[in-house]
Scaffold this motif. Structure first.
Motif, short mmCIF file in Angstrom:
data_model
loop_
_atom_site.label_atom_id
_atom_site.label_comp_id
_atom_site.label_asym_id
_atom_site.label_seq_id
_atom_site.Cartn_x
_atom_site.Cartn_y
_atom_site.Cartn_z
N TRP A 273 1.05 4.28 -2.72
CA TRP A 273 0.59 5.76 -2.39
C TRP A 273 1.99 6.50 -2.36
CZ3 TRP A 273 -3.61 8.24 0.19
CH2 TRP A 273 -4.65 7.34 0.46
N GLY A 274 3.06 5.90 -2.34
CA GLY A 274 4.37 6.74 -2.57
C GLY A 274 4.63 7.17 -3.85
N GLN B 174 0.81 -1.06 -0.05
CA GLN B 174 0.03 0.03 0.10
C GLN B 174 0.90 1.31 0.13
OE1 GLN B 174 -3.44 -0.48 -0.09
NE2 GLN B 174 -3.48 1.39 -0.54
N ARG B 175 1.76 1.17 0.65
CA ARG B 175 2.94 2.56 0.97
C ARG B 175 3.53 2.56 -0.49
NH1 ARG B 175 3.94 -0.11 5.98
NH2 ARG B 175 2.95 0.99 7.58
N TRP C 288 9.43 5.97 0.26
CA TRP C 288 7.94 5.72 0.36
C TRP C 288 7.49 5.29 1.57
CZ3 TRP C 288 8.49 2.65 -4.98
CH2 TRP C 288 8.53 3.24 -5.91
N SER D 283 3.92 10.43 -5.45
CA SER D 283 3.82 11.40 -4.19
C SER D 283 5.32 12.29 -4.47
CB SER D 283 3.69 11.11 -3.17
OG SER D 283 4.79 10.47 -2.46
#
Lengths: 611, 343
Positions: free
Chosen positions: A41-42, A37-38, A254, A45
């Motif tokens: 998401w990362g 998940q990280r 991340w 970003s």
């Protein structure tokens, strides 16, 4: 745009690509859902941009090494960044020349063979110059690397890593690649003309036209073969760090967390393990090295982890002073990696913690300070007594939590690799501490302090006694005058590098006397030679480390050696010819002297003050 | 032969005995002693194992034996050198002396118990050393607890600073085991309701009569022997000391509250010989520097190849009083034979 000599390169490069992708996928698949998940998401970003910046700074320019040792930094930067410049330049050349962005990779690498005579300002003026400049930069770094292998002192290193055969083979090909490129390009220039400032000179220096005609193709074959073999060896040698470090930096940015336990082939830990270039920066900073012990340093530990055997014993011998972690230019979490590696060592040990349930939780009236002196406080009663006297003197209302009974803070268990056992102790201790109704926890032991602050999640702040005593001085609850005794301060690993507390102890000593400068202090301080969690390093070896550290502490003939850790004090004082004190003892002794009036400097038989 | 001269460094039992023996063999002797009076550690002792012989009864014959011999008291020899057939001594107070042979009888120092801070010596008044206990028996030092106490509890810790790698002393000091047994019996005799506990690693009752004494301590004097090292000593109420240990025979932890804790301090060499250019310096030993038998005697640069330098007594290694005296006599004969071949 093809010649059979490109085949060795193509094969080597392809095999490397396949192996790398396979390994990376295998490692990434080991990540927990949370970590995946990280990554998602990362990915889009700001973290990715920050990671790219760090890759540029550390993987290519090697700024961290540069700051510590400019020559060594230049060596790494010129090899890595120079090569990067060649890759970018090659891409630009082929792009500009063909008009297509995508070309076979070998076309860029062997461009000079395929297109010896390019024309125009951009091709001949700028890009050709740029490519030869890049090659020169790489070659200059390479020559430093060769010198480093032969005479390491020249580049300011006392120790270089002893490499195993796979690494030596890869190193050999890496060293061959760039000189071969220079010679192949020079031969082409000698045959066809063209070339910029570098190859025109080199070709005229050692290649007659006839020889060049004869040698040109064999040299390109050799260059391609060298490059192919290096790429072939890369995934199986320390040079795996080159691509892996970049992925690791991304994963870390991340926010990917290590998977629980010891996982050299899983998740971010796998990327960390394989990011170690074996550069040897960790060797020079290791206090054991100064004592002539060169078997368990981080470079060797990580290499054993990659090899998959014998790493536990190596991990257990280290005293965890953290100097290598501080110095590691890649930023590998060496300490946690080492502790995780120890987790299998004591799996058969039968830890009996039934007594924990019999320990009473005492609920008391509100008190200002909860004092915790720990197990090490018990074997240093002078320190404990001194702290209590100082608290009384300052009028601090306190209770001594472990005056009679105590439970270990858990850090020794964690250091021995028994993380689960440590958690039991943490839980019970936390209940005890919360039960005291205090406003502040003060501990005399940096080992406990670091563990309380990082693992306990307490509802009250924690201070080491040096920090609290400095607060008392600052608020003038304790008053001391400056004397002229000279102190050498030994930074305990757990307090200094471990908890970033360097100034308060020094401020205290400044208040009461002079502080002598040392050749290794603060984050470069040496280890006292002891550790509560590792028991396998032989006593004689530990004593060699202690002796080496004492030499540094004694170098400017102080009156006292002062430290802030009961274990350091215990270890140093056993071997020291100079008196060793805890900070609290010094502060207490200074009161007596201050009250008695002026003090006179103790006459020493051999005063040897070097500024 | 013309009268030849021997310099003896150290006026403990070994030095005194050697001086008396050499004089009786017709050799001229001078003694150098760093302390203000002769007798070494013996002069502070109360009674000797295994027969509780009064220490002064052992010391007096030694002192009588050196009557008429020149003794330089308060004179610390700092270096000795060898030139041709002559030995030269130099002391800190500027004294110079030439002789045909030198006999080192520099003895031992007691281990500094404050180096084991966990036992609380120098922190809690109730923690004393075995040597201080002898002074209490002698009446030269007050007892650290109220003597009218009905039943004082006293503990002995064996091997303090001996057989301890962390202190740099791997060796066994040899005499402390039986000394503790002797002192435990003396305590039991003096305080009839006392309870005495000895914490030991293993008991080394090597001499004649020692094992019997150990047996007597258990059977006749109810001294408790617990195999286990003390982990810590901490303060308890009203000056008492709480000790924690593990009874390793029973396999269980132990907690005791004591009125006095006696640390059986071991022996450490008093002097370290260092070769410097053409002389030998007598300096302070450092961490882990063993006795002369361990180091200097095995170093070929000097001693063994330097004729005329001899070593006797406890400076070669831990020794009891009878061992020391016998060694001093034996080495004196070596010195005598050396002088005879030289003349």
């Amino acid at each position: 745009m093809y010649h059979p000599f490109v085949l060795p390169f193509v094969v080597g490069f392809s095999v490397m690509g396949v192996v790398l992708v396979a390994r990376y996928i295998y490692w990434l698949r080991g990540m927990s859902p949370g970590n995946r998940q990280r990554v998602l998401w990362g990915f889009f970003s700001r973290s990715t941009l920050l990671a790219v910046k760090e890759i540029l700074q550390e993987s290519l320019l090697h700024l961290k090494i540069f700051r510590v040792n400019p020559l060594l930094g230049f060596m790494h930067a010129s090899l890595a960044f120079g090569w990067f410049m060649l890759i970018v330049g090659g891409k630009l050349e082929t792009w500009y020349y063909t008009g297509n962005f995508f070309n076979p990779p070998y076309y860029a690498i062997f461009f000079r063979y395929f297109e010896p005579l390019t024309e125009g300002f951009w091709m001949n003026g700028v890009l050709l110059f740029y490519m030869e400049l890049s090659l020169l930069i790489v070659l200059s770094g390479l020559s430093i690397a060769v010198v480093k292998r032969i005479r390491k002192k020249v580049v300011g290193m006392n120790n270089t890593t002893r490499h195993n055969p796979a690494n030596r083979i890869a190193l050999f090909f890496l060293w061959m690649v760039f000189p071969l490129r220079l010679m192949a390009e020079s031969a082409t220039v000698a045959v066809h003309g063209g070339g910029s400032f570098l190859t025109t000179v080199t070709s005229s220096l050692f290649l007659s036209h006839d020889w060049a005609v004869w040698l040109e193709l064999p040299l390109w074959w050799a260059y391609s073969t060298g490059l192919g073999l290096f790429f072939l060896a890369l995934p199986f040698s320390r040079y795996l760090h080159i691509p892996t470090e970049m992925v690791m930096l991304l994963l870390k940015k991340w926010g990917v967390q290590p998977e629980p336990g010891f996982n050299p082939e899983k998740g971010v830990q796998a990327f960390e393990v394989h990011s170690c270039p074996g550069c040897g920066v960790c060797l020079d900073v290791c206090p054991a090295m100064g004592a002539g012990i060169n078997s368990f340093q981080s470079a060797y530990f990580v290499r054993q982890v990659r090899a998959g055997h014998n790493y536990e014993t190596i991990a257990d011998m280290c005293l965890n002073c953290g100097a290598c972690k501080e110095a590691c230019p890649v930023g590998i979490s060496l300490e946690s990696l080492r502790l995780d590696a120890r987790s299998h060592l004591h799996r058969k040990a039968n830890f009996d913690h039934r007594y924990l349930h019999g320990t009473m939780t005492l609920w008391r009236d509100t008190t200002e300070v909860v004092l915790y002196t720990g197990c090490m406080g018990r074997i240093n009663p002078k320190t404990t007594q001194a702290v209590k006297s100082l608290l009384h003197e300052a009028g601090v209302k306190f209770i001594h939590l472990d005056e009679h009974e105590s439970i270990c803070c858990g850090r020794p268990m964690a250091l021995a690799g028994a993380a689960e056992q440590a958690k039991m102790l943490i839980q019970r201790n936390r209940e005890l501490i919360h039960g005291q109704n205090g406003q502040l926890l003060v501990t005399t032991c940096p080992i406990c302090y670091r563990y309380f602050s990082s693992e306990y999640d307490l509802n009250i702040p924690v201070l080491h006694h040096s920090q609290f005593l400095w607060q008392l001085i600052e608020t003038q609850k304790l008053n001391r005058h400056k004397g002229n005794l000279r102190y050498a301060y030994h930074d305990p690993c757990e307090l200094g590098r471990g908890a970033n507390c360097y100034d308060e102890p020094r401020n205290l000593l400044y208040t009461v006397g002079e502080l002598v400068a040392l050749s290794s202090e603060r984050n470069k301080a040496l280890c006292c030679g002891n550790n509560i969690g590792s028991l396998t390093l032989a006593e004689e070896q530990k004593q060699k480390i202690t002796a080496n550290t004492l030499t540094v502490l004694s170098e400017n003939s102080p009156d006292y050696i002062v430290t802030a850790c009961p274990m350091c004090k215990n270890t140093l004082s056993r071997q020291s010819t100079l008196p060793v004190r805890d900070l609290a003892e010094v502060m207490l002794e200074c009161k007596e002297v201050n009250v008695a009036g002026s003090r006179t400097r103790k006459k020493q038989a051999s005063v040897n003050v070097t500024p | 032969m013309s009268q030849q001269k021997v310099a003896i460094v150290g006026a403990g039992p070994a030095g005194l005995q050697a001086a008396a023996t050499l004089v009786s063999l017709g050799v001229s002797v001078e003694i150098f002693e760093r302390n203000g009076s002769p007798g070494g550690h013996l002069k502070q002792w109360h009674a000797l194992f295994p027969h509780f012989q009064n220490a002064t009864h052992a010391l007096n014959p030694l002192l009588n034996g050196v009557k008429g011999i020149t003794m330089h008291l308060g004179s610390k020899v700092s270096e000795i050198s060898h030139n041709g057939n002559t030995w030269r001594l130099l002391s800190d107070d500027g004294l110079k002396y030439e002789s045909d042979a030198v006999l080192l009888t520099t003895g031992f120092n007691l281990f500094d118990a404050s180096r084991k801070e966990e036992y609380g010596y120098g922190v809690y008044p109730g923690v004393v050393t075995s040597a201080q206990l002898e002074e209490m028996f002698n009446g030269q030092r007050p007892w650290p607890f109220d003597k009218s106490l009905a039943a004082p509890k006293i503990g002995f810790v064996h091997c303090v600073g001996s057989r301890d790698v962390k202190c740099g002393n791997r060796f066994c000091s040899k005499v402390c085991c039986v000394t503790a047994v002797k002192q435990a019996i003396e305590i039991r005799k003096r305080f009839s309701d006392s309870a005495v506990t000895c914490f030991y690693m293993d008991l080394r009752m090597y001499g004649l009569g020692f094992e019997e004494l150990y047996h007597e301590a258990q059977v006749n004097h109810q001294v408790q022997f617990i195999r286990g090292r003390l982990s810590e000593a901490s303060p308890a109420v009203s000056g008492k000391i709480q000790v924690k240990a593990e009874d390793t025979l029973m396999g269980r932890p132990l907690k005791l509250t004591l009125d006095m804790l006696v640390l059986m301090v071991g022996m450490e060499p008093a002097v370290k010989l260092t070769a410097q250019n053409n002389h030998l310096a007598l300096g302070k030993p450092g961490f882990g520097d063993g006795f002369m038998a361990d180091r200097e005697l095995n170093t070929p640069e000097y001693l063994q190849v330097t004729p005329g330098l001899f070593v006797a007594g406890a400076c070669k290694g831990p020794a009891s009083l009878p061992d020391t005296i016998q060694d001093a006599k034996a080495v004196s004969v070596d010195v005598y034979n050396f002088l005879k071949t030289k003349s």
